[in-house]
Design a protein around this motif. Structure first.
Motif, PDB file in Angstrom:
ATOM      1  N   CYS A  98       0.851  -1.198   0.000  1.00  0.00           N
ATOM      2  CA  CYS A  98       0.000   0.000   0.000  1.00  0.00           C
ATOM      3  C   CYS A  98       0.886   1.247   0.000  1.00  0.00           C
ATOM      4  O   CYS A  98       1.868   1.321   0.723  1.00  0.00           O
ATOM      5  CB  CYS A  98      -0.892  -0.030   1.238  1.00  0.00           C
ATOM      6  SG  CYS A  98      -1.786   1.487   1.514  1.00  0.00           S
ATOM      7  N   CYS A 101       0.241   2.900   3.876  1.00  0.00           N
ATOM      8  CA  CYS A 101       0.651   2.221   5.119  1.00  0.00           C
ATOM      9  C   CYS A 101       1.788   1.230   4.900  1.00  0.00           C
ATOM     10  O   CYS A 101       2.421   0.791   5.857  1.00  0.00           O
ATOM     11  CB  CYS A 101      -0.543   1.527   5.771  1.00  0.00           C
ATOM     12  SG  CYS A 101      -1.126   0.109   4.836  1.00  0.00           S
ATOM     13  N   CYS A 137      -4.488   0.133   0.083  1.00  0.00           N
ATOM     14  CA  CYS A 137      -5.089  -1.125   0.525  1.00  0.00           C
ATOM     15  C   CYS A 137      -6.527  -0.869   0.999  1.00  0.00           C
ATOM     16  O   CYS A 137      -6.910   0.278   1.243  1.00  0.00           O
ATOM     17  CB  CYS A 137      -4.248  -1.727   1.645  1.00  0.00           C
ATOM     18  SG  CYS A 137      -4.331  -0.795   3.183  1.00  0.00           S
ATOM     19  N   CYS A 140      -6.759   1.303   4.345  1.00  0.00           N
ATOM     20  CA  CYS A 140      -6.571   2.760   4.216  1.00  0.00           C
ATOM     21  C   CYS A 140      -7.753   3.383   3.481  1.00  0.00           C
ATOM     22  O   CYS A 140      -8.219   4.475   3.834  1.00  0.00           O
ATOM     23  CB  CYS A 140      -5.274   3.071   3.477  1.00  0.00           C
ATOM     24  SG  CYS A 140      -3.808   2.719   4.455  1.00  0.00           S
TER      25      CYS A 140
HETATM   26 ZN   LIG Z   1      -2.796   0.887   3.480  1.00  0.00          ZN
END
Ligand SMILES: [Zn+2]
Length: 466
Positions: A98, A101, A137, A140
């Motif tokens: 991601c 994150c 992702c 998030c």
């Molecule tokens: Zn993420």
């Protein structure tokens, strides 16, 4: 899907929008433990559409919530369907790390319809390799949907606080997410909350004061305020930073008698056109001499706030203000400046103590030799480091010839502490003058030293300097 079927990463990512949305989601899942994630998304969508009239144009630009192609309940069902696809990990664009994150997961491209200021799909060259958006992702992506619950309207833009300590996070959660839920419960929710100030710099200080007042032992904090909009053709973002030393200094300024003096000093430094500052009442009046209330100027530029946020010294302002106080026989507590010098300018205690001690000697010697006004004028007029050193050497000499047993300062203290390497000499002059004004006020010397023409002259100089 049960809530436990999908795990959201709640550790901070460093992205203010994702983290703020995460704080809101984390709070909601604790309040509504019977609801799974799709149900919480539906709950938020219902607040946005039903209670806020889908007015999220400055956040979710071109989303199902705001797009006119979706009407009424379709805004809610369309949104929930989209997130269910993501939560089920259907048709991802890829599996990779991601971009926010860093977790490895299935990824979906998100643009401005989900992620503020993320860039528009319409401008293919906005993203790397002409991608459709930033690849994030599901975790998030979902957290971003709860962002509106944690922001406030501030002037023509939105504001988001990015706090670091648990105390500040709780403060902001109470001010935004909890307040929003309370209003929904009371059927008084009308949209994104409005902050009472529209000037983000002034608002950041107000927020810092509130955090300090709610947690009076809390001194370590570093606040960032994102003042932004994702609105149509004019997306923008300004970031205001209140660094940790300034926060600690402010926390000291909220205690005891310093609080009122600090507030007056700050109030004096608003920029208000066609108005004047009344020294006696420590308040502003308009051109017809009608008093102005704080509400009249609370969103105006404030030079003290702006310099503190810009990392520029406010000691010259304190020096001028202390002089005015002295001339008008008002108290200015030099502790305000000493705390500022220690916490923000990182002056050593020993140096501050030495400056205080030198001020004592100057008053004593000046009165004894009838040379106080001469010293004062020379120090005030020192525009270069060598001039200040010259005045101090003259004082050291006068002290010696007057037969004083104790030197004004030892050579070691002079070299090591009074003028250490890297210290701007003007800060030493300003702090010395501030101490002198305070001590002269305490000794009731103003009438003896300053005549009317001096006051008028100094007012003129001050105005020009300001
Ligand atoms: Zn993420």
């Amino acid at each position: 899907m049960e809530q436990s079927d999908f795990s959201v990463f709640f550790e901070p990512t460093g992205d203010p929008f994702v983290d703020a949305g995460g704080i809101a989601l984390d709070y909601l899942r604790q309040v509504y433990q019977d609801k799974n994630l799709p149900a919480l998304i539906r709950l938020a969508a219902d607040i946005y559409v039903t209670h806020w009239d889908a007015n999220l144009f400055a956040i979710f630009h071109g989303s199902k919530i705001t797009h006119k192609a979706y009407v009424g309940k379709a805004k809610i069902t369309g949104t929930v369907d989209m997130y269910e696809t993501i939560l089920n990990k259907d048709s991802p664009a890829m599996t990779d790390n991601c971009r926010i994150c860093g977790h490895e997961d299935v990824l979906y491209p998100v643009g401005r319809d989900q992620y503020c200021l993320a860039g528009s799909k319409a401008f293919a060259n906005f993203h790397h390799l002409h991608e459709d958006g930033i690849f994030v992702c599901p975790s998030c992506s979902v957290k971003l949907f709860f962002l509106p619950l944690t922001i406030v309207q501030m002037g023509g833009m939105l504001a988001l606080l990015h706090p670091t300590s648990p105390e500040s996070k709780t403060y902001w959660l109470n001010k935004t997410v909890r307040e929003n839920l309370d209003r929904v419960g009371r059927q008084t929710a009308e949209g994104i909350l409005k902050h009472k100030l529209s000037n983000p710099r002034n608002a950041l200080f107000e927020i810092a004061y509130n955090i300090i007042d709610e947690n009076n032992k809390h001194k370590k904090e570093h606040l960032l305020l994102y003042h932004f909009t994702n609105f149509a053709a004019s997306p923008a973002c300004e970031i205001y930073e209140l660094p940790s030393p300034v926060f600690k200094f402010l926390s000291i300024m909220r205690i005891g008698e310093l609080k009122e003096q600090w507030n007056t000093f700050v109030r004096r430094h608003y920029r208000i056109s066609k108005s004047s500052w009344n020294e006696k009442t420590a308040s502003w009046s308009d051109k017809d001499n009608n008093p102005l209330s704080t509400d009249d100027y609370r969103n105006n530029h404030n030079d003290v706030f702006e310099r503190l946020l810009a990392g520029k010294s406010i000691l010259p302002f304190m020096r001028r203000y202390a002089r005015r106080c002295f001339l008008h026989k008002k108290i200015y507590n030099s502790l305000i400046s000493s705390h500022y010098a220690r916490e923000v300018l990182h002056m050593q205690d020993k140096q501050i103590q030495l400056i205080r001690q030198i001020a004592d000697t100057i008053i004593e010697l000046g009165q004894k030799m009838d040379s106080l006004k001469k010293y004062l004028v020379a120090i005030e007029g020192a525009g270069k480091a060598y001039q200040l050193r010259g005045v101090l050497l003259k004082i050291i000499k006068d002290n010696f010839t007057s037969g004083q047993a104790e030197p004004v300062i030892t050579l070691d203290d002079y070299v090591t502490y009074l003028f250490p390497d890297g210290q701007y000499w003007g800060e030493i002059r300003d702090l010395l003058l501030i101490h002198l004004y305070e001590k002269m006020h305490a000794a009731n010397l103003v009438d003896q030293l300053i005549h009317d023409e001096d006051i008028q002259k100094s007012e003129l100089t001050l105005t020009e300097e300001m």
